[in-house]
Design a protein around this motif. Structure first.
Motif, PDB file in Angstrom:
ATOM      1  N   ILE A   7      56.287  50.984  44.750  1.00 15.71           N
ATOM      2  CA  ILE A   7      55.258  51.914  44.256  1.00 15.71           C
ATOM      3  C   ILE A   7      55.838  53.328  44.222  1.00 15.71           C
ATOM      4  N   VAL A   8      56.605  53.703  45.269  1.00 19.01           N
ATOM      5  CA  VAL A   8      57.259  55.021  45.298  1.00 19.01           C
ATOM      6  C   VAL A   8      58.193  55.168  44.095  1.00 19.01           C
ATOM      7  N   ALA A   9      58.951  54.106  43.816  1.00 24.54           N
ATOM      8  CA  ALA A   9      59.935  54.129  42.717  1.00 24.54           C
ATOM      9  C   ALA A   9      59.269  53.975  41.345  1.00 24.54           C
ATOM     10  N   LYS A  10      57.930  53.774  41.338  1.00 25.37           N
ATOM     11  CA  LYS A  10      57.133  53.557  40.116  1.00 25.37           C
ATOM     12  C   LYS A  10      57.572  52.279  39.391  1.00 25.37           C
ATOM     13  N   GLU A  11      58.113  51.343  40.161  1.00 25.04           N
ATOM     14  CA  GLU A  11      58.482  50.036  39.595  1.00 25.04           C
ATOM     15  C   GLU A  11      57.249  49.171  39.431  1.00 25.04           C
ATOM     16  N   ILE A  12      56.282  49.364  40.339  1.00 25.97           N
ATOM     17  CA  ILE A  12      54.977  48.738  40.148  1.00 25.97           C
ATOM     18  C   ILE A  12      53.926  49.845  40.216  1.00 25.97           C
ATOM     19  N   PRO A  13      52.825  49.678  39.474  1.00 27.32           N
ATOM     20  CA  PRO A  13      51.850  50.769  39.415  1.00 27.32           C
ATOM     21  C   PRO A  13      51.081  50.935  40.719  1.00 27.32           C
ATOM     22  N   GLY A  14      50.804  52.181  41.050  1.00 28.42           N
ATOM     23  CA  GLY A  14      49.941  52.494  42.181  1.00 28.42           C
ATOM     24  C   GLY A  14      48.916  53.492  41.667  1.00 28.42           C
ATOM     25  N   SER A  20      53.914  64.444  47.102  1.00 25.59           N
ATOM     26  CA  SER A  20      54.744  65.605  47.433  1.00 25.59           C
ATOM     27  C   SER A  20      56.188  65.117  47.514  1.00 25.59           C
ATOM     28  N   ILE A  21      57.076  65.969  47.973  1.00 30.31           N
ATOM     29  CA  ILE A  21      58.489  65.575  48.046  1.00 30.31           C
ATOM     30  C   ILE A  21      58.671  64.366  48.970  1.00 30.31           C
ATOM     31  N   ASP A  22      57.967  64.346  50.076  1.00 29.17           N
ATOM     32  CA  ASP A  22      58.193  63.314  51.107  1.00 29.17           C
ATOM     33  C   ASP A  22      57.091  62.277  51.220  1.00 29.17           C
ATOM     34  N   VAL A  23      55.943  62.542  50.597  1.00 33.77           N
ATOM     35  CA  VAL A  23      54.743  61.726  50.864  1.00 33.77           C
ATOM     36  C   VAL A  23      54.083  61.270  49.566  1.00 33.77           C
ATOM     37  N   LEU A  24      53.553  60.044  49.593  1.00 35.62           N
ATOM     38  CA  LEU A  24      52.768  59.522  48.477  1.00 35.62           C
ATOM     39  C   LEU A  24      51.464  58.954  49.033  1.00 35.62           C
ATOM     40  N   LYS A  42      57.768  58.524  51.643  1.00 37.26           N
ATOM     41  CA  LYS A  42      58.491  57.946  50.507  1.00 37.26           C
ATOM     42  C   LYS A  42      59.727  57.173  50.977  1.00 37.26           C
ATOM     43  N   TRP A  43      60.296  57.620  52.100  1.00 38.66           N
ATOM     44  CA  TRP A  43      61.449  56.930  52.659  1.00 38.66           C
ATOM     45  C   TRP A  43      60.950  55.759  53.488  1.00 38.66           C
ATOM     46  N   HIS A  44      61.648  54.628  53.430  1.00 39.19           N
ATOM     47  CA  HIS A  44      61.195  53.432  54.136  1.00 39.19           C
ATOM     48  C   HIS A  44      61.398  53.534  55.649  1.00 39.19           C
ATOM     49  N   HIS A  45      60.284  53.439  56.394  1.00 36.95           N
ATOM     50  CA  HIS A  45      60.305  53.289  57.852  1.00 36.95           C
ATOM     51  C   HIS A  45      59.330  52.170  58.171  1.00 36.95           C
ATOM     52  N   GLU A  46      59.712  51.274  59.071  1.00 35.40           N
ATOM     53  CA  GLU A  46      58.888  50.093  59.346  1.00 35.40           C
ATOM     54  C   GLU A  46      57.554  50.405  59.999  1.00 35.40           C
TER      55      GLU A  46
END
Ligand code: 5GP
Ligand code: ZN
Length: 110
Positions: A7-14, A20-24, A42-46
């Motif tokens: 979703i962050v990468a806009k590969e699938i719609p959200g 913002s720069i760091d948050v979606l 936006k960065w992957h953390h478990e």
């Protein structure tokens, strides 16, 4: 790549409500309240704990964004939740803050 990274990468719609720069932030696919927004780094953390250790400023931003969205929607109260681990209901292992509002909530939670 996990579903939220996609979703962050806009590969699938959200259904995005904030970016913002760091948050979606985007609407939950299966809303549990009139407002049910997922706020994610936006960065992957478990987990929230991993996010706190690796990017505490981003963790703080999740809460700031939640409050901002609540104010925009004039929610008179809201509930925030991080489910951590399967037994607590975590199903997507990319840290996400649930913002729930627009109806009364029981305590203790189920
Ligand atoms: P968890 O159960 O891990 O705390 O929360 C995961 C949330 O992500 C659930 O509320 C679920 O409805 C939501 N969800 C799962 N897949 C998707 C998706 O592809 N798009 C959106 N918008 N929400 C999703
Ligand atoms: Zn991810």
């Amino acid at each position: 790549m996990c579903i939220f990274c996609k979703i962050v990468a806009k590969e699938i719609p959200g259904d995005i409500v904030f970016e913002s720069i760091d948050v979606l932030a985007f609407n939950d696919l299966t809303p549990q309240a009139p407002t049910h927004v997922l706020i994610i780094p936006k960065w992957h953390h478990e987990s929230a704990a991993e996010l706190a250790a690796m990017a505490p400023t981003t963790l703080a931003e999740l809460f700031t964004v939640a409050d901002q969205i609540a104010k925009e929607r004039e929610l008179d109260g809201y509930r925030l939740a991080f489910n951590t681990g399967e037994s607590a209901g975590q199903s997507v292992f990319h840290a996400h803050l649930h913002l729930l509002g627009g109806r009364p909530f029981a305590w203790p939670p189920g």
